[in-house]
Enzyme design. Structure first.
Site, mmCIF file in Angstrom:
data_model
loop_
_atom_site.group_PDB
_atom_site.id
_atom_site.type_symbol
_atom_site.label_atom_id
_atom_site.label_comp_id
_atom_site.label_asym_id
_atom_site.label_seq_id
_atom_site.Cartn_x
_atom_site.Cartn_y
_atom_site.Cartn_z
ATOM 1 N N ASP A 178 0.783 -1.199 0.018
ATOM 2 C CA ASP A 178 -0.082 0.120 0.034
ATOM 3 C C ASP A 178 0.921 1.280 0.072
ATOM 4 O O ASP A 178 2.073 1.222 -0.436
ATOM 5 C CB ASP A 178 -0.970 -0.034 1.201
ATOM 6 N N HIS A 225 -3.085 6.075 3.004
ATOM 7 C CA HIS A 225 -4.231 4.905 2.436
ATOM 8 C C HIS A 225 -3.677 3.624 3.334
ATOM 9 O O HIS A 225 -4.400 2.835 4.071
ATOM 10 C CB HIS A 225 -4.240 4.443 1.196
ATOM 11 N N SER A 414 -11.397 -1.485 -0.853
ATOM 12 C CA SER A 414 -10.139 -1.168 -0.155
ATOM 13 C C SER A 414 -10.123 -1.726 1.311
ATOM 14 O O SER A 414 -9.423 -2.023 2.072
ATOM 15 C CB SER A 414 -9.510 0.287 0.065
#
Length: 767
Positions: A178, A225, A414
């Site tokens: 990520d 994120h 996600s």
């Protein structure tokens, strides 16, 4: 099984030169992507190609291909497989398409392809002011944990470990590819294996990747994120703050995280991109250095035409990332690592990579539903037969990159993918030798079924179920959500020549009912209908054979503990379809010796039977068969005067030469008297006269007129007229300002006695 995607052909790549790609259609985050503020960019790096050799190349072979395309440099990429691919950086005058065409002419080259771009565009609506949660809260009371029975799974794992007298087993490493992770977030300290949290971008030494501690922003998560994804997997449970991860466990001893930043390349400060090469580096690091058993990739791109949103490029060839696909295949099948990917947020069945590769577990996002039989898929989530399983992913709470929490504001696939990754890690914790194929089979076979029964395009096998999956890997029975009460007072009755109505009492907690049917009491009962809504307690089964016996059972269904629940089948009830009961039967006077019957048409009726008695509960005599289903009247004449008669009607349908009768109508009664009189009233204002006239009534002796000064007052006889007389009466000398009411009736003198018919309607006048 997903259909394998072939290697990209050179003709396809040549056609790429004629296309205009833009990031909004070709590279998207898996978390709530929107298309605004995304910088224009190609679907691949414009000055790089990936080249894969047939065998491990010599320096001479590498130099030869580099010179062939005038590449400025060649970077070796470590992968979990034997072949060693290279990233070639091209001169600015060389196009990717031309370079690929030239490279594939080289005898030592297996294939070449673009260095594809994978994007994430975080949901900025989730970037609200995130603050640390107050102390002394139950940080495990999260809807996404409750939906998958995570806490119950922790209890079972704890029970098994304690029962065996074992100390906690070795933690399972989950690699998160990520944007990095906030290494100082207070809710991630027990899970992070910080030495394995690295940035692989731009580094060619897999043993010396850059530590995330060197990342200046958000203490290791400049992209913002990865911290969210990491928190969903392994945020510390039971510390009274924030949130708890799916795989944190009761004692935070199940998993450790290796967070690998593959997103340091970007085209704006907001919109990060990862290349095929850097993702491959991340996978290799996860397998070879971090020792991961599970890899989570909440990322993706759409490999098609950005204008048509098609999964195909011109020429009908799939725009697939062959090198990444092969790398994933090797990691799963040779390194025995389970790879979980987000399905994408284009709210369609659009192709999405890498999630649609055969070896990945692709995760659909679901909502905090209350009815497991509803469409539980999150609005923006991708779906389709290329996906595998679902997990909670809409409006969840997780760790925020700045140090706080997103507080029910993180949304997208996600957020769903790490839920599945966490459950997969639990299986490895209990059975380290388990294979990725076994993990997939357990997860899908124990998933909580949603929406339609069984596998469907919107949620596939349903929501991942941690307790059920853990139970299965331990060889224990999978827990049942319980059962609803059996529907009571089930009834079946004919509702027409081709239909039967089934009814039952409402069942508490039911969201609907299934109706099962058989053609014998001991036969196989198969579902014939499903009705939704607790308040719906009847069903009419149509298209049946007249006079054939059908048997019915009813089953309730609803949601218990977030899962589909059913009741046992009720006892069987039977009925035969017969013509419906004639409705609206009415009787009318015709003469003092006749009565007319009238009723509404019965669907499918061949005719009707008329029955008569002289008392309501007396013996009814069959008096007439009407041979046309469209004939809806019958006049019964020749009756005795001034006598009560009772009638009922039933319809019949002729089947194979036999009349099949339905049930009787309700009974109606009428006395034989003259028919009703119909009057009209005119007034002469000047002379204050009221003139009453009436229509002729058949076979009567005369008429009597009555008057009153209030509608419901006492009526006095004001005139008697023989049938041969003029059918009118003039009421004279009426007073001004006063109301007058009139009615009349016919009579028949029969055997010296007057038989009166019904009164007419009342008419009023005022002067």
């Amino acid at each position: 099984m997903k259909k394998a995607i072939s290697l990209m052909l050179i003709t396809t790549l040549t056609l790429l030169a004629t296309m205009s790609f833009s990031l909004p259609a070709s590279a998207f985050a898996a978390e709530n992507a929107s298309d605004k503020d995304v910088a224009k960019e190609g679907a691949y790096v414009e000055d790089e190609v990936l080249v894969v050799f047939d065998d491990t190349p010599s320096k001479k072979e590498v130099r030869a291909v580099t010179e062939e395309v005038d590449a400025k440099s060649a970077e070796e990429i470590e992968t979990p497989e034997k072949e060693t691919p290279y990233v070639l950086t091209l001169d600015e005058d060389q196009s990717v398409e031309d370079a690929v065409e030239e490279l594939e002419k080289e005898s030592s080259v297996a294939y070449a392809q673009p260095n594809f771009l994978y994007g994430l565009e975080d949901d900025k609506s989730a970037d609200i002011a995130a603050k640390a949660s107050p102390r002394a809260i139950d940080d495990t009371n999260l809807w996404n944990l409750n939906k998958i029975n995570a806490k119950e799974a922790w209890e079972l794992i704890d029970e098994v470990v304690k029962a065996g007298g074992q100390t906690p087993r070795e933690k399972v490493t989950v690699a998160v590819l990520d944007t990095g992770v906030n290494l100082k977030h207070p809710d991630l300290q027990t899970a992070l294996k910080k030495k394995n949290c690295v940035n692989v971008v731009g580094e060619d030494d897999p043993m010396n990747y850059l530590s995330l501690e060197k990342t200046p922003k958000n203490n290791g998560d400049e992209g913002g994120h990865g911290t969210k994804v990491s928190g969903i997997i392994a945020a510390t449970s039971g510390n009274g703050i924030g949130v708890a991860g799916v795989a944190s466990g009761k004692h935070n001893d199940l998993v450790e995280l290796a967070v690998i930043d593959v997103y340091a390349r970007y085209n704006t400060s907001k919109d990060r991109l990862a290349t095929s090469a850097d993702i491959i580096k991340g996978i290799n690091y996860a397998c070879e250095t971090a020792g991961a058993k599970v890899i989570n990739m909440s990322l993706g791109h759409h490999p098609g035409d950005p204008e048509s949103n098609s999964a195909m490029l011109p020429g009908g060839k799939p725009g697939t990332d062959s090198l990444l696909e092969q790398t994933i295949h090797t990691a799963v099948n040779d390194k025995k690592v389970t790879i979980v990917c987000s399905a994408g947020n284009k709210k369609s069945t659009v192709a999405w990579l890498p999630s649609d590769f055969d070896d990945c577990i692709s995760v659909i996002s679901t909502t905090n539903y209350s009815d497991a039989f509803s469409l539980c898929k999150a609005k923006n989530s991708n779906y389709g037969w290329k996906k595998d399983i679902s997990a909670p992913g809409e409006s969840v709470s997780t760790t925020f990159p700045s140090g706080g929490y997103t507080n029910n504001s993180s949304t997208g696939t996600s957020m769903a993918a790490p839920v599945v990754s966490g459950v997969a890690a639990m299986l490895y914790y209990l059975k380290p030798s388990i294979t990725p194929q076994e993990v997939r089979q357990i997860l899908t076979s124990t998933a909580t079924d949603l929406y339609t029964d069984g596998d469907d395009i919107y949620t596939r096998y349903g929501n991942v179920n941690a307790l059920a999956a853990v139970s299965k890997v331990l060889g224990r029975s999978v827990p049942s959500p319980g059962a609803l009460a059996t529907p009571a007072s089930v009834k079946a009755s004919s509702s027409g020549y081709d239909r039967i109505k089934v009814s039952w009492n409402r069942v508490s907690g039911a969201s609907g009912y299934q109706i099962h049917r058989a053609t014998s009491a001991s036969g196989t009962f198969k579902p014939v209908a499903t009705v939704s809504g607790n308040g719906t307690t009847s069903y009419t089964n149509t298209g049946l054979k007249t006079n054939t016996t059908y048997y019915y059972k009813v089953k309730a269904f609803g949601t218990l503990s977030n899962k589909k629940a059913y009741s046992p089948l009720s006892g069987a009830k039977s009925a035969k379809p017969t013509p419906a009961v004639p409705q609206s039967l009415n009787l009318y006077h015709t003469t003092y010796k006749g009565i007319k019957l009238k009723w509404k048409k019965v669907s499918g009726a061949s005719g009707y039977g008329i029955y008569r008695a002289t008392s309501k509960n007396g013996k009814y005599t069959y008096v007439k068969r009407i041979k046309n289903g469209s004939t809806l009247t019958y006049t019964n004449s020749g009756l005795k005067a001034n006598k009560n008669y009772y009638y009922k009607v039933r319809a019949y349908r002729t089947v194979s030469g036999k009349r099949i009768y339905g049930s009787y109508s309700s009974v109606k009664q009428l006395k034989t008297t003259p028919a009703k009189t119909y009057i009209s009233l005119k007034k002469n204002k000047k002379q204050r006269k009221a003139i009453v006239t009436w229509k002729r009534v058949s076979t009567v002796s005369g008429y009597v007129v009555y008057r009153a000064t209030s509608k419901n007052g006492k009526y006095k006889k004001v005139a008697t007229k023989k049938s041969s007389s003029r059918r009118s009466f003039t009421s004279k000398r009426l007073k001004k300002g006063k109301n007058y009411y009139y009615k009349a009736r016919a009579y028949k003198t029969y055997r010296g006695k007057r038989i009166y018919g019904p009164y007419s309607d009342i008419k009023k006048c005022r002067f």
